[in-house]
Structure formats: structure tokens, C-alpha cells
Scaffold this motif. Structure first.
Motif, mmCIF file in Angstrom:
data_model
loop_
_atom_site.group_PDB
_atom_site.id
_atom_site.type_symbol
_atom_site.label_atom_id
_atom_site.label_comp_id
_atom_site.label_asym_id
_atom_site.label_seq_id
_atom_site.Cartn_x
_atom_site.Cartn_y
_atom_site.Cartn_z
ATOM 1 N N LEU A 12 0.738 -1.389 0.157
ATOM 2 C CA LEU A 12 -0.055 0.060 0.002
ATOM 3 C C LEU A 12 0.958 1.217 -0.194
ATOM 4 O O LEU A 12 0.523 2.090 -0.599
ATOM 5 C CB LEU A 12 -0.868 -0.125 1.136
ATOM 6 N N ILE A 13 1.820 1.489 1.000
ATOM 7 C CA ILE A 13 2.834 2.503 0.846
ATOM 8 C C ILE A 13 3.611 2.500 -0.363
ATOM 9 O O ILE A 13 3.573 3.745 -0.924
ATOM 10 C CB ILE A 13 3.838 1.804 1.920
ATOM 11 N N ASP A 14 3.818 1.527 -0.958
ATOM 12 C CA ASP A 14 4.541 1.758 -2.270
ATOM 13 C C ASP A 14 3.560 2.129 -3.316
ATOM 14 O O ASP A 14 3.780 2.969 -4.264
ATOM 15 C CB ASP A 14 5.229 0.283 -2.770
ATOM 16 N N ALA A 48 3.089 5.804 -2.784
ATOM 17 C CA ALA A 48 4.368 6.579 -3.326
ATOM 18 C C ALA A 48 4.342 6.823 -4.681
ATOM 19 O O ALA A 48 5.096 7.607 -5.369
ATOM 20 C CB ALA A 48 5.701 5.882 -2.781
ATOM 21 N N ARG A 49 3.849 5.788 -5.360
ATOM 22 C CA ARG A 49 4.171 5.813 -7.029
ATOM 23 C C ARG A 49 2.808 6.513 -7.541
ATOM 24 O O ARG A 49 2.455 6.604 -8.693
ATOM 25 C CB ARG A 49 4.115 4.531 -7.690
ATOM 26 N N GLY A 50 1.836 7.042 -6.689
ATOM 27 C CA GLY A 50 0.694 7.971 -7.240
ATOM 28 C C GLY A 50 -0.580 6.983 -7.425
ATOM 29 O O GLY A 50 -1.350 7.170 -8.430
ATOM 30 N N LYS A 51 -0.469 5.615 -7.294
ATOM 31 C CA LYS A 51 -1.430 4.798 -7.573
ATOM 32 C C LYS A 51 -2.626 4.820 -6.975
ATOM 33 O O LYS A 51 -2.513 5.031 -5.786
ATOM 34 C CB LYS A 51 -0.862 3.448 -7.651
ATOM 35 N N PRO A 52 -4.079 4.499 -7.409
ATOM 36 C CA PRO A 52 -5.119 4.549 -6.708
ATOM 37 C C PRO A 52 -4.863 3.391 -5.709
ATOM 38 O O PRO A 52 -4.513 2.310 -5.745
ATOM 39 C CB PRO A 52 -6.227 4.215 -7.760
ATOM 40 N N MET A 53 -5.653 3.724 -4.540
ATOM 41 C CA MET A 53 -5.996 2.763 -3.607
ATOM 42 C C MET A 53 -6.986 1.766 -3.731
ATOM 43 O O MET A 53 -8.048 2.054 -4.234
ATOM 44 C CB MET A 53 -6.217 3.495 -2.037
ATOM 45 N N PRO A 54 -6.746 0.465 -3.240
ATOM 46 C CA PRO A 54 -7.849 -0.432 -3.518
ATOM 47 C C PRO A 54 -8.898 -0.086 -2.311
ATOM 48 O O PRO A 54 -8.676 0.443 -1.496
ATOM 49 C CB PRO A 54 -7.122 -1.813 -2.952
ATOM 50 N N LYS A 55 -10.129 -0.573 -2.918
ATOM 51 C CA LYS A 55 -11.270 -0.342 -2.022
ATOM 52 C C LYS A 55 -11.406 -1.242 -0.831
ATOM 53 O O LYS A 55 -10.924 -2.438 -1.044
ATOM 54 C CB LYS A 55 -12.693 -0.617 -2.766
ATOM 55 N N LEU A 56 -11.730 -0.713 0.189
ATOM 56 C CA LEU A 56 -11.661 -1.425 1.582
ATOM 57 C C LEU A 56 -12.611 -2.572 1.663
ATOM 58 O O LEU A 56 -13.864 -2.302 0.957
ATOM 59 C CB LEU A 56 -11.994 -0.541 2.759
ATOM 60 N N LYS A 57 -12.500 -3.865 1.841
ATOM 61 C CA LYS A 57 -13.333 -4.854 2.045
ATOM 62 C C LYS A 57 -14.237 -4.766 3.200
ATOM 63 O O LYS A 57 -13.485 -4.629 4.293
ATOM 64 C CB LYS A 57 -12.648 -6.091 1.825
ATOM 65 N N LYS A 58 -15.527 -4.946 3.277
ATOM 66 C CA LYS A 58 -16.149 -5.291 4.562
ATOM 67 C C LYS A 58 -15.725 -6.423 5.284
ATOM 68 O O LYS A 58 -15.851 -7.381 4.593
ATOM 69 C CB LYS A 58 -17.563 -4.792 4.121
ATOM 70 N N ALA A 59 -15.629 -6.253 6.653
ATOM 71 C CA ALA A 59 -15.326 -7.449 7.358
ATOM 72 C C ALA A 59 -16.550 -8.273 7.612
ATOM 73 O O ALA A 59 -17.855 -7.599 7.719
ATOM 74 C CB ALA A 59 -14.807 -7.007 8.671
#
Length: 271
Positions: A224-226, A229-240
Motif C-alpha cells: 500500500l505504501i509503495d 508513493a507511486r501515485g497509484k489508486p488505492m484499493p477499495k476496503l473490503k467489509k469485514a
């Protein structure tokens, strides 16, 4: 060459074995962060504020206090610490030998490798072999960083390992916990439940290899940090997924767990 944090000798009767103490484990999965100001990402620093006068206190006015009563302290200075300090003997003194299974696993704190000086290779190998053949471990006293430790000295393949132990007073008494009382076999569980539990344990038993296990949280966090740092979109959080909070039929749950384990093993064997 690994960095040694201490050097001295193993004292085994009248035999002295010069060794270097090297850290055997490290926190490879730890991720460390700085606290930042969210507006400009400037790093934040902790300040020492007195709760009595509300003033900021410089290091020259900081002392150490031991709380002996509520709101009351005994101030301890450098001379007090020096008076209580044990003599740094630069030696690992074996005081007895014991069976390893006599040491409660709860007592183990941290392992260190012992690397011998070249002139001590023969004596080192002799002690390593003698311990391995006898199945014993050496119980030793050692002073490290001005503190006395009790430790277990034992072979692990080609290396001697010094396992620092907790003192008995360090381990929390289980009597402080609310635990179920021992029950007779007849009253502890129904025959079907016990049979299913034993079958599940047997089906999940495998040769342990720590290399097959991974710190998935650390791996996902670093990925996620990588991405950030590269400006990539974040994955959607999965509901527990909600977890069951009430086990109605323990035997049924055990049987379903057993079936699921068998399916998992079948898929793994087929892969």
C-alpha cells in the motif's frame, strides 16, 4: 561479519571459551512512522510539560522517580543506579546443567548467537557436542548492559545459542485469570465432541516450517505504501464479514471444520 554487542568468555568449570555475543533475531517486519503536521508534513516533536506547573522542562531538570505511593515518588539519581549495579564480569558463568524440558517456555525472552574466537574453536565445538549428546542445557549467569540475567546455553546446529530468560517474578501468575476448572472426562465433553475435536487436530497436523508462514499485514502495508508513493489508486476496503458469536452445536461446528480442512488439503494436493 555480524556486529557483536558484547564479548567475553563462557566459563565451563575451569574451561574458558572466548566468544562474541551476536543478536539472533531482529524485528524484520516492523514498520516505523514519524508523526507529521497534516498541513505541511513537518515532523512533530514531543515536549516535556510538567503537570504541576504547566511549564516546559529542559533535560537538565529531568530526574527519575519511582512511584511508591499514589502521587508520591522516590527520586533516584545516577549514584543510586551505580550503587545497585552488578559487576560487569564479561563472562557467561555456567552454574548448572538441566534438561531443556524443565524450563517453562514462558521464561524464554531473547536468543543470541555465540561466536567463538579462532583460538577457542576446539573448546567451543567440544562444549557444543557435549550438550547435544547429553540433551542438557547450561544454566548461566551473565551481566549485560549493567543488568544481571539468567540464561540457557544450548546448541542449535553448528552454533551455541544463549537464550535470555525472564526471572520468575517477571511472569504474571495465571491465578489472576478467570479460567475454567479442570473437569472429569465424563463431564468435560460429550463423546462425539471429543472425537470430532481429536479428528480435527489430527487432520490439521503437519510438520512445522516457519518459512511457510508470512507476515501478511506487513506485506500488504508495504504494498500500500509503495502504491501511494507511486501515485497509484488505492484499493477499495473490503467489509469485514460478521463472525458467529454463539456456538449452538459444538459437535456440528467441529464436523464442518473437519470437512473444510479435508477439502483444503485435497485442493492443495491437487495444485
Amino acid at each position: 561479519m555480524a556486529h557483536a554487542i558484547w564479548s567475553g568468555t563462557i566459563n565451563f568449570g575451569l574451561v574458558n571459551i572466548p566468544v562474541r555475543l551476536v543478536t539472533a533475531v531482529r524485528d524484520a517486519s516492523g514498520v516505523h512512522f514519524n508523526f507529521l503536521h497534516d498541513e505541511d508534513e513537518g515532523t512533530l516533536h514531543n515536549e516535556r510539560i510538567c503537570n504541576e506547573c504547566g511549564k516546559k522542562v529542559s533535560w537538565e531538570h529531568v530526574v527519575r522517580g519511582y512511584p511508591f505511593k499514589k502521587g508520591e515518588y522516590v527520586v533516584v539519581d545516577d549514584e543510586d543506579f551505580q550503587a545497585a549495579a552488578v559487576e560487569a564480569t564479561q563472562s557467561i558463568d555456567i552454574v548448572q546443567f538441566a534438561n531443556e524440558d524443565e524450563i517453562d517456555p514462558m521464561l524464554y525472552e531473547k536468543p543470541y548467537y555465540l561466536e567463538p574466537e579462532k583460538k577457542a574453536h576446539h573448546a567451543y565445538a567440544l562444549l557444543r557436542t557435549a550438550l547435544a549428546e547429553s540433551g542438557k542445557v547450561g544454566i548461566a549467569r551473565v551481566v549485560l548492559r549493567s543488568r544481571e540475567h539468567i540464561a540457557a546455553l544450548k546448541p542449535s546446529g553448528d552454533v551455541l545459542v544463549l537464550d535470555m530468560l525472564h526471572w520468575k517474578t517477571d511472569v504474571v501468575d495465571v491465578g489472576t485469570l478467570e479460567l475454567p476448572k479442570p473437569a472429569s472426562k465424563a463431564a468435560s465433553a460429550r463423546a462425539g465432541e471429543m472425537k470430532a475435536a481429536n479428528m480435527l487436530i489430527e487432520s490439521m497436523t503437519a510438520k512445522f516450517d516457519i518459512g511457510e508462514f508470512h507476515d501478511t499485514y506487513h506485506e500488504k502495508l508495504m504494498a500500500l505504501i509503495d502504491r501511494k508513493a507511486r501515485g497509484k489508486p488505492m484499493p477499495k476496503l473490503k467489509k469485514a464479514r460478521p463472525r458467529a458469536t454463539n456456538v449452538v452445536d459444538l459437535a456440528d461446528v467441529l464436523q464442518r471444520s473437519l470437512a473444510a480442512t479435508k477439502r483444503k488439503r485435497t485442493r492443495k494436493a491437487a495444485a
